[in-house]
Write an enzyme that holds these catalytic residues in place. Sequence first.
Site, short mmCIF file in Angstrom:
data_model
loop_
_atom_site.label_atom_id
_atom_site.label_comp_id
_atom_site.label_asym_id
_atom_site.label_seq_id
_atom_site.Cartn_x
_atom_site.Cartn_y
_atom_site.Cartn_z
N LYS A 11 20.68 39.62 135.88
CA LYS A 11 20.47 39.09 134.53
C LYS A 11 21.38 39.83 133.58
O LYS A 11 21.76 40.98 133.83
CB LYS A 11 19.02 39.30 134.10
CG LYS A 11 18.55 38.37 133.02
CD LYS A 11 18.02 37.08 133.62
CE LYS A 11 17.64 36.06 132.58
NZ LYS A 11 16.89 34.95 133.19
N ASP A 30 20.17 31.35 129.25
CA ASP A 30 18.78 31.75 129.06
C ASP A 30 18.57 31.58 127.54
O ASP A 30 19.33 30.83 126.90
CB ASP A 30 18.56 33.21 129.53
CG ASP A 30 17.08 33.56 129.69
OD1 ASP A 30 16.50 33.24 130.73
OD2 ASP A 30 16.48 34.15 128.77
N1 GLU Z 1 17.65 31.82 132.89
C1 GLU Z 1 17.07 30.99 133.89
C2 GLU Z 1 15.97 31.75 134.60
O1 GLU Z 1 15.27 32.51 133.97
C3 GLU Z 1 18.11 30.35 134.80
C4 GLU Z 1 19.05 31.29 135.49
C5 GLU Z 1 20.17 30.59 136.26
O2 GLU Z 1 20.25 29.37 136.27
O3 GLU Z 1 20.96 31.34 136.85
O4 GLU Z 1 15.72 31.62 135.77
#
Ligand code: GLU
Length: 449
Positions: free
Chosen positions: A130, A170
């Site tokens: 992340k 996100d």
């Molecule tokens: N931010 C989204 C999550 O919390 C998607 C992440 C992504 O698609 O890599 O899973």
Amino acid sequence: MPSLLDEKVSPIYQEVLARNPGETEFHQAAREVLESLGPVLVKHPEFAQHKIIERICEPERQIIFRVPWRDDKGEVQINRGFRVEFNSALGPYKGGLRFHPSVYLGIIKFLGFEQIFKNALTGLPIGGGKGGSDFDPKGKSDDEVMSFCQSFMTELYRHIGEHTDVPAGDIGVGGREIGYMFGQYKRITNRWEAGVLTGKGLDWGGSLVRTEATGYGAVFFVDEMLKARKDTFEGKICSVSGSGNVAIYTTEKIHQLGGKVVTCSDSNGYIYDEKGIDLALMQQLKEVERRRIKDYTQYRKHAKYIAKGNIWEVPCQVAMPSATQNEINGADAAMLVKNGCIAVGEGANMPTTPEGVKVFLEAQIAYGPGKAANAGGVATSALEMQQNAERNSWTFDHTEKRLQEIMRNIHELCYETSIEYGTPGNYVNGANIAGFIRVAKAMVAFGVV
Ligand code: GLU
């Protein structure tokens, strides 16, 4: 704090606290997973022997960097950028970027940690990571957002790649931001490398259904939980928090399945529309005009705007928190249950505090924690990567069917695991244990790396 930590796991948690001071959201996310793992070490002593839990709690790599950029007045601004590459046992690091003023290392680590298990549950080859920044996109011009995104990518590009680390969106990062970052990556590297980012535009390597996927997936998951209890969405009053991408497509899918969503919110307040949220209006206000949801009542006179109110006081049968972490506390959870809520599906990451989770579990309502319920977003990112790898693009119908199948499989896996470990219907244990075991097995196979 709610339940107890197993005696083998407790010292590991103490070590997490000592090594990561002040990172309260990361502590909360780690504790929540560790509470489920005691019985796993009994069945799998090899995981203890190989110190898998200890290793999983330590990110493989953490990158923190300066992001300087110029605002519209020509003044230099400085933000902080992060990318935490948590675990690559099952595939390249995968997870979104969050741009929000609340972002600091503890938030990115909680999100990255959750992402490891969520991604494992999808059954697709993606590790967990992340990133993000304390940049606040609210009130910024397109030029300012572009300038920030270009500077952010000017550092990030050296750490990512289709086989290494694949960021996405996100909170605060949608199609516009992904576009600016993809453009800068392409310019710096001289590579048109679709697989380096997901959530791309449909004309340049994006996947149909990716925009809708987190919301749709969360509703599919709740639908499975309801089916397991011989129930459906038909006629249900539903409360959805948030008004971003997840909330919008959660609302759309609930309406398609015959439920009625009566709320939406932003950080200033919430809307109560007893006739059901007008989705086209919400999309126009939020996606097109980037306005605040209080303006909703200008066009729907009967709807109420409650400034600074508590959205969870609205009686509903299904609650889908789709805004941000810790938006439902113990008292909110108790109020939801008292008002007749029978199912909760988390579109946001960790939206319920430990006290709130305890209330839902004790009431034995259908409670789908984020790492299972909102896995549809990242799963569809993995489908975008598959399409990129085969230089192909699938139809909407085909992609949505794949998403639905994945959510069904995640539900089944969590449900079966909850039974196997003696807590039938406890999706928290089911998701934590099933996700952990997949990662742990791969880590054992790889040796001490
Ligand atoms: N931010 C989204 C999550 O919390 C998607 C992440 C992504 O698609 O890599 O899973």
